[in-house]
Write an enzyme that holds these catalytic residues in place. Structure first.
Site, PDB file in Angstrom:
ATOM      1  N   ARG A   1      -1.574 -18.380  -0.568  1.00  0.00           N
ATOM      2  CA  ARG A   1      -1.043 -17.339  -1.459  1.00  0.00           C
ATOM      3  C   ARG A   1      -0.233 -17.906  -2.604  1.00  0.00           C
ATOM      4  O   ARG A   1       0.242 -17.154  -3.456  1.00  0.00           O
ATOM      5  CB  ARG A   1      -0.063 -16.456  -0.691  1.00  0.00           C
ATOM      6  CG  ARG A   1      -0.685 -15.241  -0.129  1.00  0.00           C
ATOM      7  CD  ARG A   1       0.404 -14.447   0.543  1.00  0.00           C
ATOM      8  NE  ARG A   1      -0.212 -13.938   1.715  1.00  0.00           N
ATOM      9  CZ  ARG A   1      -0.267 -12.653   2.037  1.00  0.00           C
ATOM     10  NH1 ARG A   1       0.338 -11.756   1.334  1.00  0.00           N
ATOM     11  NH2 ARG A   1      -0.904 -12.270   3.088  1.00  0.00           N
TER      12      ARG A   1
ATOM     13  N   ARG B   1       3.842  -0.041   9.965  1.00  0.00           N
ATOM     14  CA  ARG B   1       4.218  -1.415   9.614  1.00  0.00           C
ATOM     15  C   ARG B   1       5.513  -1.407   8.820  1.00  0.00           C
ATOM     16  O   ARG B   1       5.638  -0.671   7.846  1.00  0.00           O
ATOM     17  CB  ARG B   1       3.085  -2.045   8.786  1.00  0.00           C
ATOM     18  CG  ARG B   1       2.524  -3.284   9.420  1.00  0.00           C
ATOM     19  CD  ARG B   1       1.378  -3.821   8.626  1.00  0.00           C
ATOM     20  NE  ARG B   1       1.816  -4.608   7.477  1.00  0.00           N
ATOM     21  CZ  ARG B   1       1.029  -5.402   6.806  1.00  0.00           C
ATOM     22  NH1 ARG B   1      -0.245  -5.518   7.159  1.00  0.00           N
ATOM     23  NH2 ARG B   1       1.473  -6.077   5.781  1.00  0.00           N
TER      24      ARG B   1
ATOM     25  N   ARG C   1       5.602  -6.591  -2.876  1.00  0.00           N
ATOM     26  CA  ARG C   1       4.425  -7.352  -2.438  1.00  0.00           C
ATOM     27  C   ARG C   1       3.364  -7.367  -3.532  1.00  0.00           C
ATOM     28  O   ARG C   1       2.705  -8.381  -3.760  1.00  0.00           O
ATOM     29  CB  ARG C   1       3.883  -6.764  -1.127  1.00  0.00           C
ATOM     30  CG  ARG C   1       4.763  -7.187   0.071  1.00  0.00           C
ATOM     31  CD  ARG C   1       4.615  -6.242   1.249  1.00  0.00           C
ATOM     32  NE  ARG C   1       3.264  -6.165   1.751  1.00  0.00           N
ATOM     33  CZ  ARG C   1       2.758  -5.078   2.341  1.00  0.00           C
ATOM     34  NH1 ARG C   1       3.494  -3.997   2.511  1.00  0.00           N
ATOM     35  NH2 ARG C   1       1.533  -5.096   2.778  1.00  0.00           N
TER      36      ARG C   1
ATOM     37  N   LYS D   1      -8.247  -6.417   3.129  1.00  0.00           N
ATOM     38  CA  LYS D   1      -8.787  -7.752   3.430  1.00  0.00           C
ATOM     39  C   LYS D   1      -8.720  -8.079   4.916  1.00  0.00           C
ATOM     40  O   LYS D   1      -9.617  -8.752   5.423  1.00  0.00           O
ATOM     41  CB  LYS D   1      -8.151  -8.845   2.564  1.00  0.00           C
ATOM     42  CG  LYS D   1      -6.752  -9.200   2.908  1.00  0.00           C
ATOM     43  CD  LYS D   1      -6.193 -10.176   1.886  1.00  0.00           C
ATOM     44  CE  LYS D   1      -4.684 -10.038   1.824  1.00  0.00           C
ATOM     45  NZ  LYS D   1      -3.982 -10.101   3.122  1.00  0.00           N
TER      46      LYS D   1
ATOM     47  N   ARG E   1      -1.319   3.838   5.567  1.00  0.00           N
ATOM     48  CA  ARG E   1      -1.226   2.921   6.697  1.00  0.00           C
ATOM     49  C   ARG E   1       0.176   2.981   7.326  1.00  0.00           C
ATOM     50  O   ARG E   1       0.328   2.858   8.536  1.00  0.00           O
ATOM     51  CB  ARG E   1      -1.544   1.497   6.225  1.00  0.00           C
ATOM     52  CG  ARG E   1      -1.552   0.468   7.337  1.00  0.00           C
ATOM     53  CD  ARG E   1      -2.076  -0.868   6.867  1.00  0.00           C
ATOM     54  NE  ARG E   1      -1.166  -1.531   5.949  1.00  0.00           N
ATOM     55  CZ  ARG E   1      -1.454  -2.646   5.281  1.00  0.00           C
ATOM     56  NH1 ARG E   1      -2.643  -3.203   5.411  1.00  0.00           N
ATOM     57  NH2 ARG E   1      -0.580  -3.198   4.480  1.00  0.00           N
TER      58      ARG E   1
END
Ligand code: ADP
Length: 194
Positions: free
Chosen positions: A89, A134, A145, A14, A128
């Site tokens: 969220r 990250r 998550r 996103k 990623r």
């Protein structure tokens, strides 16, 4: 004036789609995750507070996030609209956003909901992690998550669905194709005055 939200589970792409879609409509992409990460990088008080939650995959407390968004949506660069990425969220963040927008006599135009299967999500995030490092892209934090997305954020999609403003877009496949599908869905919704 184009006021949009993009939603999707962690790893759904996103953030990337938000950049391209926002550029197409000439509006800023406002990513709560990026704003928090910038504060963490700059070691600000907000960053120190946020990192306690982000590193374990938890949500930053609503009052912190809501205050940050209220301030961000007061900036002059949102005159032509905005694309929110990663907010709201939780259902209480929906209420906060409704309050901010109605205070400014503004309305949402559409919510893009990216859909991607769970296995693909985990693969993308682990990839990623290797590319970008990250700190919240580790297996246990990714699991948390995804769980929070299912437990809290799907209810946000459901609430916006009741309002008839959700545009579901398949998030699997080529980046360009997904962007094109999202843009055409938004344009036809805007055309219909949704
Ligand atoms: P992802 O969608 O892949 O989890 P983001 O960059 O959007 O990544 O968010 C990273 C982290 O920032 C979240 O796990 C959470 O800790 C925090 N965060 C971002 N947006 C919000 C929000 N709206 N409410 C609470 N916490 C948030």
């Amino acid at each position: 004036m184009t006021r949009l939200i993009i939603m999707g589970p962690p790893g759904s792409g996103k953030g990337t789609q938000a950049e391209y879609i926002a550029r197409h409509f000439g509006i800023p992409a406002i990513s709560t995750g990026d704003i928090f990460r910038a504060h963490v990088g700059g070691n600000t008080a907000l960053g120190v507070e946020a990192s306690k939650f982000m590193d374990s995959g938890e949500f930053v407390p609503d009052h912190v996030t809501n205050a940050m968004i209220r301030q961000r949506l007061g900036n002059t660069d949102v005159g032509a609209g905005f694309l929110l990425d990663g907010y709201p969220r939780t259902t209480s963040q929906i209420d906060a956003l409704d309050g901010i927008l109605s205070g400014n006599q503004q309305q949402l135009d559409a919510v893009v909901a990216l859909t991607v299967g769970d296995d693909e999500l985990v693969d993308r995030m682990l990839r990623r992690a290797q590319e970008q490092g990250r700190s919240d892209d580790t297996a246990p934090v990714i699991r948390r998550r995804l769980e929070l997305y299912r437990d809290e954020t799907q209810a946000v999609v459901a609430r916006y669905s009741e309002r008839g403003i959700v545009l579901a877009v398949d998030g699997a496949g080529q980046r360009e194709n997904i962007t094109a599908k999202a843009i055409s869905a938004i344009e036809s919704a805007l055309g219909k005055g949704l």
